[in-house]
Design a protein around this motif. Structure first.
Motif, PDB file in Angstrom:
ATOM      1  N   LEU A   1       0.824  -1.205   0.000  1.00 49.96           N
ATOM      2  CA  LEU A   1       0.000   0.000   0.000  1.00 49.96           C
ATOM      3  C   LEU A   1       0.861   1.260   0.000  1.00 49.96           C
ATOM      4  O   LEU A   1       0.513   2.270  -0.609  1.00 49.96           O
ATOM      5  N   ASN A   2       1.994   1.189   0.681  1.00 48.86           N
ATOM      6  CA  ASN A   2       2.855   2.354   0.828  1.00 48.86           C
ATOM      7  C   ASN A   2       3.715   2.632  -0.397  1.00 48.86           C
ATOM      8  O   ASN A   2       4.319   3.701  -0.502  1.00 48.86           O
ATOM      9  N   ALA A   3       3.800   1.679  -1.303  1.00 55.22           N
ATOM     10  CA  ALA A   3       4.590   1.896  -2.512  1.00 55.22           C
ATOM     11  C   ALA A   3       3.984   3.018  -3.336  1.00 55.22           C
ATOM     12  O   ALA A   3       2.761   3.202  -3.365  1.00 55.22           O
ATOM     13  N   THR A   4       4.829   3.783  -4.021  1.00 57.04           N
ATOM     14  CA  THR A   4       4.333   4.920  -4.793  1.00 57.04           C
ATOM     15  C   THR A   4       3.462   4.479  -5.959  1.00 57.04           C
ATOM     16  O   THR A   4       2.517   5.161  -6.328  1.00 57.04           O
ATOM     17  N   ARG A   5       3.766   3.346  -6.527  1.00 57.52           N
ATOM     18  CA  ARG A   5       3.000   2.755  -7.616  1.00 57.52           C
ATOM     19  C   ARG A   5       3.608   1.389  -7.891  1.00 57.52           C
ATOM     20  O   ARG A   5       4.718   1.117  -7.450  1.00 57.52           O
ATOM     21  N   PRO A   6       2.965   0.485  -8.604  1.00 57.33           N
ATOM     22  CA  PRO A   6       1.722   0.628  -9.346  1.00 57.33           C
ATOM     23  C   PRO A   6       0.549  -0.051  -8.648  1.00 57.33           C
ATOM     24  O   PRO A   6      -0.482  -0.267  -9.246  1.00 57.33           O
TER      25      PRO A   6
ATOM     26  N   LYS B   1      -3.807   7.830   0.684  1.00 56.90           N
ATOM     27  CA  LYS B   1      -4.610   8.547  -0.300  1.00 56.90           C
ATOM     28  C   LYS B   1      -4.674  10.039   0.012  1.00 56.90           C
ATOM     29  O   LYS B   1      -4.586  10.883  -0.888  1.00 56.90           O
ATOM     30  N   ALA B   2      -4.824  10.369   1.301  1.00 54.74           N
ATOM     31  CA  ALA B   2      -4.907  11.774   1.696  1.00 54.74           C
ATOM     32  C   ALA B   2      -3.596  12.495   1.417  1.00 54.74           C
ATOM     33  O   ALA B   2      -3.581  13.622   0.912  1.00 54.74           O
ATOM     34  N   ARG B   3      -2.486  11.856   1.732  1.00 54.80           N
ATOM     35  CA  ARG B   3      -1.175  12.464   1.465  1.00 54.80           C
ATOM     36  C   ARG B   3      -0.970  12.666  -0.037  1.00 54.80           C
ATOM     37  O   ARG B   3      -0.442  13.694  -0.471  1.00 54.80           O
ATOM     38  N   LYS B   4      -1.374  11.662  -0.811  1.00 55.73           N
ATOM     39  CA  LYS B   4      -1.206  11.769  -2.264  1.00 55.73           C
ATOM     40  C   LYS B   4      -2.059  12.909  -2.812  1.00 55.73           C
ATOM     41  O   LYS B   4      -1.622  13.690  -3.666  1.00 55.73           O
ATOM     42  N   PHE B   5      -3.299  13.013  -2.315  1.00 59.55           N
ATOM     43  CA  PHE B   5      -4.206  14.073  -2.775  1.00 59.55           C
ATOM     44  C   PHE B   5      -3.652  15.459  -2.445  1.00 59.55           C
ATOM     45  O   PHE B   5      -3.749  16.398  -3.250  1.00 59.55           O
ATOM     46  N   LEU B   6      -3.038  15.591  -1.268  1.00 59.65           N
ATOM     47  CA  LEU B   6      -2.507  16.885  -0.830  1.00 59.65           C
ATOM     48  C   LEU B   6      -1.088  17.143  -1.328  1.00 59.65           C
ATOM     49  O   LEU B   6      -0.535  18.215  -1.107  1.00 59.65           O
ATOM     50  N   GLY B   7      -0.477  16.116  -1.979  1.00 62.59           N
ATOM     51  CA  GLY B   7       0.882  16.280  -2.487  1.00 62.59           C
ATOM     52  C   GLY B   7       1.936  16.315  -1.405  1.00 62.59           C
ATOM     53  O   GLY B   7       2.959  16.994  -1.543  1.00 62.59           O
ATOM     54  N   ILE B   8       1.703  15.573  -0.306  1.00 57.15           N
ATOM     55  CA  ILE B   8       2.674  15.581   0.804  1.00 57.15           C
ATOM     56  C   ILE B   8       3.188  14.172   1.104  1.00 57.15           C
ATOM     57  O   ILE B   8       3.511  13.842   2.237  1.00 57.15           O
ATOM     58  N   GLU B   9       3.222  13.325   0.076  1.00 59.69           N
ATOM     59  CA  GLU B   9       3.792  11.990   0.278  1.00 59.69           C
ATOM     60  C   GLU B   9       5.274  12.090   0.606  1.00 59.69           C
ATOM     61  O   GLU B   9       5.994  12.927   0.044  1.00 59.69           O
ATOM     62  N   GLU B  10       5.729  11.246   1.497  1.00 62.54           N
ATOM     63  CA  GLU B  10       7.159  11.199   1.793  1.00 62.54           C
ATOM     64  C   GLU B  10       7.868  10.530   0.625  1.00 62.54           C
ATOM     65  O   GLU B  10       7.386   9.558   0.055  1.00 62.54           O
ATOM     66  N   LYS B  11       9.035  11.036   0.279  1.00 59.14           N
ATOM     67  CA  LYS B  11       9.754  10.533  -0.889  1.00 59.14           C
ATOM     68  C   LYS B  11      10.974   9.695  -0.532  1.00 59.14           C
ATOM     69  O   LYS B  11      11.472   8.931  -1.347  1.00 59.14           O
ATOM     70  N   ASN B  12      11.485   9.856   0.667  1.00 62.90           N
ATOM     71  CA  ASN B  12      12.683   9.103   1.044  1.00 62.90           C
ATOM     72  C   ASN B  12      12.324   7.643   1.282  1.00 62.90           C
ATOM     73  O   ASN B  12      11.454   7.330   2.092  1.00 62.90           O
ATOM     74  N   GLN B  13      12.996   6.765   0.569  1.00 65.42           N
ATOM     75  CA  GLN B  13      12.712   5.345   0.690  1.00 65.42           C
ATOM     76  C   GLN B  13      13.652   4.678   1.693  1.00 65.42           C
ATOM     77  O   GLN B  13      14.824   5.000   1.789  1.00 65.42           O
ATOM     78  N   ASN B  14      13.085   3.731   2.426  1.00 66.77           N
ATOM     79  CA  ASN B  14      13.834   3.037   3.467  1.00 66.77           C
ATOM     80  C   ASN B  14      14.577   1.849   2.864  1.00 66.77           C
ATOM     81  O   ASN B  14      14.225   0.701   3.078  1.00 66.77           O
ATOM     82  N   PHE B  15      15.605   2.128   2.068  1.00 67.63           N
ATOM     83  CA  PHE B  15      16.353   1.059   1.405  1.00 67.63           C
ATOM     84  C   PHE B  15      17.767   1.003   1.979  1.00 67.63           C
ATOM     85  O   PHE B  15      18.532   1.944   1.857  1.00 67.63           O
ATOM     86  N   LYS B  16      18.102  -0.135   2.608  1.00 77.91           N
ATOM     87  CA  LYS B  16      19.359  -0.231   3.354  1.00 77.91           C
ATOM     88  C   LYS B  16      20.269  -1.351   2.858  1.00 77.91           C
ATOM     89  O   LYS B  16      21.185  -1.751   3.548  1.00 77.91           O
ATOM     90  N   PHE B  17      20.013  -1.853   1.658  1.00 79.09           N
ATOM     91  CA  PHE B  17      20.716  -3.052   1.223  1.00 79.09           C
ATOM     92  C   PHE B  17      21.687  -2.818   0.075  1.00 79.09           C
ATOM     93  O   PHE B  17      22.130  -3.766  -0.565  1.00 79.09           O
ATOM     94  N   ASP B  18      22.012  -1.588  -0.236  1.00 83.71           N
ATOM     95  CA  ASP B  18      22.777  -1.285  -1.448  1.00 83.71           C
ATOM     96  C   ASP B  18      24.046  -2.116  -1.611  1.00 83.71           C
ATOM     97  O   ASP B  18      24.352  -2.588  -2.694  1.00 83.71           O
TER      98      ASP B  18
END
Length: 307
Positions: A136-141, A166-183
């Protein structure tokens, strides 16, 4: 009766006006520890990473599906030595309804010659709520119908997460930093667990008790693969415990497809090949992959002959 229906209607209007903004306010202002009923985050880095990578791929020879037992086991770099291009779509606690979402979105796009479906038995026994929150938290698809969420245990948490997203997406305030720690230990969906010693004991025994909704989703996934004429095999990645009712597991899975149970096919040393009771480390994964690559070569060759 009309008055009652009007009151119900206005009650739901009031709830929508107050509830969603209230949720959003709580989510924005409070740290995670104080909002256990909202699982919104920028997105599980592994799910998000795999969406972004899959969107850039056109075709693979082999597609791996499953939970963390898939992404800690199947290393595409080993299969590349046999010119087999693969991608590992395993994600943390991925249960069969989430696998269904991956298949719906990416099976035809990636058009694999073979699907390797990892079927760790415990994923049939889990609710899938944590994995669903990641999706659900993924930006898409992955667009999810709200009705689907009610199928999950303690679904109010997922409903809240869905509404906040949905509310964050509608207001344009989704967080963009992804929690990726495996590089530094990640490659095409595989996450390497460094080899290390441990004190695992093999005396742990549990009972396999699958959930009906998981069995149903799994069987629908198998039918989807068949309908699209995609060959598949089922693989049980190794684990360092045992079941009180192992025949129930085996009897169910062998009737659903060609099964490779690496708890039986290869000898492992729990103290050296595992990181915990559930997951093998890179040393154990290499043992699996050296055996599996020969299986994949034969399967892909057969698929090419059929075509």
């Amino acid at each position: 009766m009309k008055l009652f229906l009007k009151r119900i209607f206005f009650f739901f209007i009031l709830i929508s006006v107050l509830y969603v903004p209230g949720l959003l306010l709580i989510d924005v202002m409070l740290p995670s520890i104080y909002k256990p009923n909202i699982l919104y985050q920028a997105g599980n880095g592994l799910v998000q990473k795999k969406i972004e990578e899959s969107d850039t791929l056109s075709k693979v020879d082999v597609l791996f599906l499953g939970s963390s037992h898939a992404y800690n086991t199947f290393d595409p770099s080993i299969f590349e030595t046999e010119n087999i291009a693969s991608y590992n779509w395993g994600t943390s606690q991925q249960t069969h309804p989430q696998t269904q979402m991956v298949l719906d979105e990416y099976l035809l796009k990636l058009d694999p010659q073979l699907v390797v479906y990892e079927v760790f038995p415990e994923m049939f026994a889990m609710s899938g709520r944590a994995s669903m929150a990641d999706f659900l938290n993924a930006t898409r698809p992955f667009e999810v119908d709200l009705v689907e969420i009610f199928e999950y245990e303690n679904s109010i948490v997922l409903i809240n997460t869905y509404l906040v997203k949905k509310a964050r997406k509608f207001l344009g305030i989704e967080e963009k930093n992804q929690n990726f720690k495996f590089d530094n230990r990640y490659y095409r969906g595989y996450v390497k667990i460094e080899s290390n010693s441990n004190s695992i004991k093999e005396s742990v025994k549990i009972k396999w008790t699958p959930r009906q909704n998981q069995l149903r989703a799994f069987e629908e996934n198998i039918e989807f693969l068949k309908e699209n004429q995609i060959p598949y095999i089922l693989v049980i990645a190794p684990y360092a415990f045992s079941y009180n009712n192992p025949n129930d597991v085996k009897n169910y899975l062998v009737n659903k497809g060609e099964l490779y149970d690496y708890n039986e096919l290869i000898d492992f040393e729990p103290s050296k090949d595992f990181s915990d009771l559930h997951h093998i480390n890179h040393q154990g994964a290499t043992k699996v992959n050296l055996h599996l690559k020969n299986v994949l070569k034969k399967k892909i060759k057969k698929a090419n002959l059929v075509k």
